[in-house]
Design an enzyme around this catalytic site. Structure first.
Site, PDB file in Angstrom:
ATOM      1  CG  ASP A 139      -1.863  -1.280   1.321  1.00 34.17           C
ATOM      2  OD1 ASP A 139      -2.157  -1.688   0.068  1.00 34.17           O
ATOM      3  OD2 ASP A 139      -2.166  -1.507   2.376  1.00 34.17           O
ATOM      4  CE  LYS A 140      -0.234   8.576  -0.694  1.00 33.79           C
ATOM      5  NZ  LYS A 140      -1.179   9.614  -0.693  1.00 33.79           N
TER       6      LYS A 140
END
Length: 304
Positions: A139-140
Site C-alpha cells: 500500500d501507499k
C-alpha cells in the site's frame, strides 16, 4: 468510448442507493468513481438521469455506461530510490512511505514505476504498460521491500514462487492494545466489504487468508509485532489485526479514530527471502522501519 450495461432492479437491490448498487456491480470502480459517472450523465433509471442518493425501486430499468480511461503516457522520472539488491535480472527496492507503487486513477505521476523506468533500461511487461516489472504490491502508506523483475522470465518465476507460497515476506507493525500471548495465527477469509466497496473485510465467502505473528515488544497501550504472510490478500495485515481488535496504529481506513500520527498505518515490509529466478540461489534482504516508525516507538516508551 464507453461500455454500456443494463439491468432490472430486483429484490436484492430494492431501496438501496444507486451509487451503492453500481459500486457493488462494478468491482474495479470505487463508490466515488461511480458517483462521478452519475453526475456526468453516464447513468439513467427508466430513461431519466438521477442523483447519487436515488433509492432503487423494484422493476427500475438501470442503464449505465463505463467511460473508458484516458490513455496515460508513463514517462521516466528522476526520483531517488533505495535499492537494496540488484543484478541484471531483478532488483529489490525499499519503498518509502507515501509512494504509490504504480500509476492509476489520481496517481498519474510520482509513482515507484516512474522512478524504476528512470533507473532501469528494461522491465518485464507481463503486468502491462502501467505496471512494468511489478511482481507484488504494498500500500501507499506501507513502507518497505518489493522485488521487481527486469524481464518476463524472471517475472514468471517470481510469480510462480508467490503463488506457491515460497517467498518469505515479513512485516513489522505497531498495533493498538496489548496482545496477551507471544505468538499467534490469524486465519480468516478476506473479501470486499459489502457495506463499503473501498474496504476489505472478514467475510464468509472471502478468499483464504492467513497471517502469522510474533510479539516483539509490549508497551502500556500498544504492541510491536512481526508478521509473516502465508497468503497475500489486499490489506491483509490491516484487516486481520482489526478483526482481533488490535488495529494498526495510524491506519486511516481500518484503525481507531483516536490514534498516533505516523502518516498512515504503522506497517513496514521488513524482509524478503526467495530463490533467485535465474540462479536459484537464496536472496535474503532486510530493511529496518523508517525513522517515523522508530520515533513513534520512542514516544510510546515515554508515555505515562
Amino acid at each position: 468510448m464507453t461500455n454500456k450495461q443494463q439491468m432490472t432492479i430486483d429484490e436484492t437491490c430494492q431501496n438501496k442507493r444507486i451509487d451503492q448498487v453500481l459500486s457493488q456491480l462494478n468491482d474495479e470502480a470505487s463508490r466515488s468513481q461511480v458517483q462521478t459517472w452519475i453526475q456526468n450523465g453516464y447513468v439513467t433509471v427508466n430513461g431519466q438521469h438521477v442523483k447519487n442518493n436515488y433509492k432503487c425501486q423494484l422493476g427500475d430499468e438501470l442503464i449505465w455506461e463505463i467511460p473508458q480511461p484516458k490513455e496515460m503516457s508513463i514517462e521516466p522520472e528522476n526520483i531517488p530510490l533505495d535499492i537494496r539488491y540488484e543484478d541484471e535480472h531483478i532488483l529489490v527496492v525499499n519503498k518509502e512511505k507515501g509512494m504509490v507503487v504504480h500509476p492509476g486513477h489520481g496517481h498519474e505521476n510520482g509513482t515507484l514505476v516512474h522512478a524504476l523506468l528512470h533507473h532501469c533500461d528494461d522491465l518485464s511487461g507481463i503486468n502491462g504498460v502501467y505496471r512494468p516489472g511489478i511482481v507484488h504490491r504494498i500500500d501507499k502508506d506501507t513502507s518497505g521491500l518489493l522485488v521487481v523483475a527486469k524481464h518476463d522470465q524472471a517475472h514468471e518465476k517470481l510469480s510462480e514462487q508467490l503463488q506457491n507460497k515460497e517467498i518469505k515476506r515479513q512485516y513489522e507493525a505497531l498495533v493498538h492494545g496489548v496482545i496477551s500471548h507471544e505468538l499467534g495465527t490469524i486465519d480468516a477469509p478476506i473479501g470486499r466489504d459489502p457495506n463499503d466497496r473501498q474496504k476489505m473485510a472478514i467475510v464468509d465467502e472471502g478468499k483464504h487468508a492467513v497471517t502469522h505473528f510474533t510479539v516483539v515488544d509490549k508497551y502500556e497501550s500498544f504492541t510491536r509485532v512481526v508478521c509473516e504472510l502465508e497468503t497475500g490478500r489486499t490489506h491483509q495485515i490491516r484487516v486481520h489485526f482489526k478483526y482481533i481488535d488490535h488495529p494498526l496504529v495510524g491506519d486511516p481506513k481500518y484503525g481507531q479514530r483516536k490514534t498516533l500520527d505516523v502518516q498512515g498505518q504503522a506497517l513496514h515490509a521488513k524482509k524478503l527471502e526467495f530463490a533467485h529466478p535465474i540462479t536459484d540461489e537464496t536472496v535474503s534482504v532486510t530493511a529496518e522501519p523508517p525513522q517515523i516508525f522508530l520515533d513513534t516507538i520512542e514516544k510510546i516508551k515515554m508515555m505515562p
